[in-house]
Motif scaffolding. Structure first.
Motif, PDB file in Angstrom:
ATOM      1  N   UNK A 142      39.696  31.254  38.922  1.00 20.41           N
ATOM      2  CA  UNK A 142      40.360  31.996  39.840  1.00 20.41           C
ATOM      3  C   UNK A 142      39.799  31.307  41.251  1.00 20.41           C
ATOM      4  N   UNK A 143      40.819  31.507  42.103  1.00 19.79           N
ATOM      5  CA  UNK A 143      40.423  31.317  43.602  1.00 19.79           C
ATOM      6  C   UNK A 143      39.333  32.045  43.993  1.00 19.79           C
ATOM      7  N   UNK A 144      38.318  31.478  44.899  1.00 19.76           N
ATOM      8  CA  UNK A 144      37.201  32.378  45.474  1.00 19.76           C
ATOM      9  C   UNK A 144      37.690  33.263  46.487  1.00 19.76           C
ATOM     10  N   UNK A 145      38.791  32.901  47.029  1.00 17.69           N
ATOM     11  CA  UNK A 145      39.543  33.680  47.917  1.00 17.69           C
ATOM     12  C   UNK A 145      40.618  34.634  47.206  1.00 17.69           C
ATOM     13  N   UNK A 146      40.306  35.977  47.290  1.00 19.32           N
ATOM     14  CA  UNK A 146      41.257  36.786  46.555  1.00 19.32           C
ATOM     15  C   UNK A 146      42.483  36.905  47.169  1.00 19.32           C
ATOM     16  N   UNK A 147      43.590  36.823  46.288  1.00 20.45           N
ATOM     17  CA  UNK A 147      45.170  37.064  47.070  1.00 20.45           C
ATOM     18  C   UNK A 147      45.607  35.703  47.253  1.00 20.45           C
ATOM     19  N   UNK A 148      44.799  34.847  47.600  1.00 20.21           N
ATOM     20  CA  UNK A 148      45.413  33.566  48.192  1.00 20.21           C
ATOM     21  C   UNK A 148      45.493  32.452  47.186  1.00 20.21           C
ATOM     22  N   UNK A 149      46.501  31.526  47.402  1.00 15.27           N
ATOM     23  CA  UNK A 149      46.940  30.410  46.208  1.00 15.27           C
ATOM     24  C   UNK A 149      46.485  29.248  46.934  1.00 15.27           C
ATOM     25  N   UNK A 150      45.573  28.505  45.904  1.00 17.47           N
ATOM     26  CA  UNK A 150      45.135  27.022  46.532  1.00 17.47           C
ATOM     27  C   UNK A 150      46.265  25.924  46.458  1.00 17.47           C
ATOM     28  N   UNK A 151      46.626  25.394  47.685  1.00 13.09           N
ATOM     29  CA  UNK A 151      47.552  24.341  47.726  1.00 13.09           C
ATOM     30  C   UNK A 151      46.946  22.991  47.072  1.00 13.09           C
ATOM     31  N   UNK A 152      48.064  22.186  46.684  1.00 14.01           N
ATOM     32  CA  UNK A 152      47.582  21.048  45.923  1.00 14.01           C
ATOM     33  C   UNK A 152      47.380  19.792  46.997  1.00 14.01           C
ATOM     34  N   UNK A 204      46.894  32.718  37.564  1.00 13.73           N
ATOM     35  CA  UNK A 204      47.117  33.422  36.335  1.00 13.73           C
ATOM     36  C   UNK A 204      46.442  35.139  36.441  1.00 13.73           C
ATOM     37  N   UNK A 205      46.794  35.988  36.173  1.00 15.47           N
ATOM     38  CA  UNK A 205      46.251  37.221  36.312  1.00 15.47           C
ATOM     39  C   UNK A 205      44.877  37.375  35.464  1.00 15.47           C
ATOM     40  N   UNK A 206      43.934  38.062  35.964  1.00 18.11           N
ATOM     41  CA  UNK A 206      42.772  38.147  35.155  1.00 18.11           C
ATOM     42  C   UNK A 206      43.046  38.637  33.582  1.00 18.11           C
ATOM     43  N   UNK A 207      42.401  38.128  32.777  1.00 25.64           N
ATOM     44  CA  UNK A 207      42.720  38.621  31.174  1.00 25.64           C
ATOM     45  C   UNK A 207      41.876  39.988  31.118  1.00 25.64           C
ATOM     46  N   UNK A 208      42.666  40.683  30.283  1.00 29.94           N
ATOM     47  CA  UNK A 208      42.140  42.062  29.962  1.00 29.94           C
ATOM     48  C   UNK A 208      41.464  41.850  28.716  1.00 29.94           C
ATOM     49  N   UNK A 209      40.174  42.686  28.700  1.00 27.39           N
ATOM     50  CA  UNK A 209      39.329  42.567  27.453  1.00 27.39           C
ATOM     51  C   UNK A 209      40.226  42.837  26.206  1.00 27.39           C
ATOM     52  N   UNK A 210      40.054  42.226  24.783  1.00 28.11           N
ATOM     53  CA  UNK A 210      40.711  42.137  23.947  1.00 28.11           C
ATOM     54  C   UNK A 210      40.202  43.712  23.098  1.00 28.11           C
ATOM     55  N   UNK A 211      40.888  44.269  22.604  1.00 29.76           N
ATOM     56  CA  UNK A 211      40.418  45.589  21.475  1.00 29.76           C
ATOM     57  C   UNK A 211      40.759  45.139  20.216  1.00 29.76           C
ATOM     58  N   UNK A 212      40.168  45.681  19.177  1.00 25.67           N
ATOM     59  CA  UNK A 212      40.425  45.473  17.906  1.00 25.67           C
ATOM     60  C   UNK A 212      41.670  46.095  17.531  1.00 25.67           C
ATOM     61  N   UNK A 213      42.182  47.311  18.050  1.00 29.12           N
ATOM     62  CA  UNK A 213      43.422  47.777  17.719  1.00 29.12           C
ATOM     63  C   UNK A 213      44.701  46.918  18.109  1.00 29.12           C
ATOM     64  N   UNK A 214      45.554  46.689  17.410  1.00 33.12           N
ATOM     65  CA  UNK A 214      46.688  45.944  17.668  1.00 33.12           C
ATOM     66  C   UNK A 214      46.363  44.320  17.685  1.00 33.12           C
ATOM     67  N   UNK A 215      45.210  43.799  17.827  1.00 31.99           N
ATOM     68  CA  UNK A 215      44.989  42.369  17.722  1.00 31.99           C
ATOM     69  C   UNK A 215      45.263  41.785  16.581  1.00 31.99           C
ATOM     70  N   UNK A 216      45.971  40.454  16.636  1.00 29.77           N
ATOM     71  CA  UNK A 216      46.483  39.954  15.543  1.00 29.77           C
ATOM     72  C   UNK A 216      45.420  39.100  14.915  1.00 29.77           C
ATOM     73  N   UNK A 217      45.601  38.610  13.588  1.00 31.22           N
ATOM     74  CA  UNK A 217      44.581  37.604  12.740  1.00 31.22           C
ATOM     75  C   UNK A 217      44.450  36.560  13.702  1.00 31.22           C
TER      76      UNK A 217
END
Length: 114
Positions: free
Chosen positions: A1-11, A89-102
């Motif tokens: 993730x970018x160190x500067x929140x909400x901003x996009x790093x340019x190429x 990409x948005x930060x990943x949400x923690x996985x829970x056991x309910x509804x997770x696929x094999x």
């Protein structure tokens, strides 16, 4: 993730070689999108050139070294674009056991073992 929140790093970097950032949306972000697309297109072309050289049985060592340069440049561009897009990409949400696929559980366990 970018160190500067909400901003996009340019190429590209500043003249001093420092990373530059911009708010998402707008003309500069659209130019960055276009630049990333060009980098991916150039990488594809470089891979095609390298494959053509490698596929030619008459290629000499100098030509094969050139193919390696094409592949190296393609890999650099692809990695840069992947990093830039990954930072958005948005930060990943923690996985829970309910509804997770094999499959998801298998992938998680593989990453935990690494």
């Amino acid at each position: 993730m970018s160190h500067i929140t909400g901003l996009r790093r340019l190429p590209w970097t500043s003249l001093e070689g420092k990373r530059e950032y911009v708010q998402p949306g707008g003309i500069l972000a659209a130019a960055a999108d276009s630049c990333e697309e060009s980098m991916v297109a150039a990488a594809r072309e470089d891979v095609g050139r390298a494959q053509a050289i490698a596929g030619d049985e008459c290629s000499c060592r100098a030509e094969l070294r050139e193919a390696i340069r094409f592949l190296s440049r393609a890999a650099e561009d692809a990695i840069t674009v992947a990093e830039l897009r990954g930072e958005r990409l948005p930060p990943e949400e923690p996985m829970t056991n309910s509804g997770s696929s094999a499959m998801g559980e298998t992938l998680v366990s593989r990453f935990e073992d690494a």
